[in-house]
Design an enzyme around this catalytic site. Structure first.
Site, PDB file in Angstrom:
ATOM      1  N   ASP A 151     -10.372  -5.199  -0.357  1.00 20.42           N
ATOM      2  CA  ASP A 151      -9.313  -4.675   0.507  1.00 20.42           C
ATOM      3  C   ASP A 151      -9.886  -3.824   1.634  1.00 20.42           C
ATOM      4  O   ASP A 151     -10.489  -2.779   1.380  1.00 20.42           O
ATOM      5  CB  ASP A 151      -8.378  -3.830  -0.385  1.00 20.42           C
ATOM      6  CG  ASP A 151      -7.176  -3.277   0.346  1.00 20.42           C
ATOM      7  OD1 ASP A 151      -6.992  -3.587   1.534  1.00 20.42           O
ATOM      8  OD2 ASP A 151      -6.409  -2.525  -0.299  1.00 20.42           O
ATOM      9  N   ASP A 153       0.831  -1.209   0.000  1.00 20.96           N
ATOM     10  CA  ASP A 153       0.000   0.000   0.000  1.00 20.96           C
ATOM     11  C   ASP A 153       0.862   1.254   0.000  1.00 20.96           C
ATOM     12  O   ASP A 153       1.464   1.599   1.012  1.00 20.96           O
ATOM     13  CB  ASP A 153      -0.878   0.009   1.258  1.00 20.96           C
ATOM     14  CG  ASP A 153      -1.965  -1.041   1.187  1.00 20.96           C
ATOM     15  OD1 ASP A 153      -2.755  -1.004   0.231  1.00 20.96           O
ATOM     16  OD2 ASP A 153      -2.013  -1.907   2.088  1.00 20.96           O
TER      17      ASP A 153
HETATM   18  C1  DX5 Z   1      -6.076   0.642   3.281  1.00 15.93           C
HETATM   19  C2  DX5 Z   1      -5.172  -0.301   2.548  1.00 15.93           C
HETATM   20  C3  DX5 Z   1      -5.329  -1.720   2.945  1.00 15.93           C
HETATM   21  C4  DX5 Z   1      -4.978  -2.008   4.376  1.00 15.93           C
HETATM   22  C5  DX5 Z   1      -5.933  -3.050   4.865  1.00 15.93           C
HETATM   23  O1  DX5 Z   1      -5.993   1.904   2.736  1.00 15.93           O
HETATM   24  O2  DX5 Z   1      -5.421  -0.230   1.161  1.00 15.93           O
HETATM   25  O3  DX5 Z   1      -4.633  -2.602   2.080  1.00 15.93           O
HETATM   26  O4  DX5 Z   1      -3.667  -2.463   4.537  1.00 15.93           O
HETATM   27  O5  DX5 Z   1      -5.756  -3.170   6.220  1.00 15.93           O
HETATM   28  P1  DX5 Z   1      -6.724  -4.039   7.134  1.00 15.93           P
HETATM   29  O6  DX5 Z   1      -6.748  -5.416   6.552  1.00 15.93           O
HETATM   30  O7  DX5 Z   1      -6.083  -3.938   8.465  1.00 15.93           O
HETATM   31  O8  DX5 Z   1      -8.088  -3.378   7.050  1.00 15.93           O
HETATM   32 ZN    ZN Z   2      -4.509  -1.838  -0.245  1.00 20.13          ZN
END
Ligand code: DX5
Ligand code: ZN
Length: 239
Positions: A198, A33
């Site tokens: 995601d 990310d």
């Molecule tokens: C959020 C990111 C995600 C994040 C997800 O902006 O795009 O990929 O890492 O994190 P979790 O799984 O903790 O919600």
């Molecule tokens: Zn992401």
């Protein structure tokens, strides 16, 4: 189920150790990310960190760019050896550019406004020419219908199930209906890129997403903050 653990929730003081278990796990790909503090209100990591990770990671890289002007970085993402380059529709389509503080223009919901589709498709073709698989990402509030002209040009669609910018947020339940809507759109168009989801993926939401028709689950906190990350990956993989 394909599984893409998100490095955002990893222990950045021990990336080598994190990649050791990751390489031995059933994970399909590593989700990275990238945040610029402009497209989203947060900054994560950039190329120097990703270059180190790319050296350590033995699985395909799934790079999710939460940045404005993502096409500027196509050569650098390609140089990492990335498999997928995920770019946000809202960062490319003139009618949706949040950085400009404008609302969506009339007709934007069909991806027809201001040549949005043409500009987005051009960016995706540049990504493919650079040797990567193009993927398009949608924020939770962007209508799935904007993807109608885009679908034949992408290998994966990433539906955000939280507002991008932070890990550890609560899953937005409307995502489940958006997956069904996207499947319908894909059937209508006759193109079937993978559907990746995601944000907020966990023990409760993952089975719901599998049931709704997701192909790839991104999971940050649920995997990396667990004392048994490999077991969590295996649990997701088995869905
Ligand atoms: C959020 C990111 C995600 C994040 C997800 O902006 O795009 O990929 O890492 O994190 P979790 O799984 O903790 O919600
Ligand atoms: Zn992401």
């Amino acid at each position: 189920m394909l599984v893409a653990p998100s490095l955002l929730a990893a222990d950045f003081g021990n990336l080598e150790r994190e990649m050791l278990w990751f390489n031995q796990s059933q994970a399909t790909q590593l989700h990275l990310d990238v945040m610029d503090g402009v497209f989203v209100p947060n900054i994560s990591f950039g190329f120097p960190v990703m270059e180190c990770v790319a050296q350590l990671c033995e699985k395909p890289l799934d790079v999710h760019l939460m940045i404005v002007e993502p096409t500027k970085f196509i050569p650098q993402v390609a140089a990492l050896g990335a498999h997928y380059m995920n770019v946000h529709y809202e960062a490319l389509a003139p009618s949706w550019l949040p950085a400009l503080g404008v609302g969506a223009a009339e007709g934007a919901e069909d991806g027809e406004a201001n040549g949005d589709a043409e500009i987005v498709i051009n960016a995706l073709e540049q990504i493919r020419k650079a040797g990567m698989h193009p993927a398009i990402t949608l924020c939770p509030d962007t209508p799935v219908s904007v993807l109608r002209p885009i679908l034949p040009h992408v290998d994966m669609v990433l539906l955000m199930s939280v507002h991008p910018g932070f890990g550890g947020q609560k899953f937005i339940p409307a995502t489940l209906d958006r997956i069904a809507e996207l499947r319908q759109l894909m059937d209508g168009v006759g193109s079937h890129p993978l559907i990746e989801v995601d944000g907020g993926v966990n023990h409760t939401t993952a089975p719901q997403l599998a049931e709704a028709g997701a192909d790839v689950l991104v999971a940050g906190s649920y995997v990396f903050r667990s004392s048994e990350p490999q077991a969590i990956v295996a649990e997701l993989k088995a869905l």
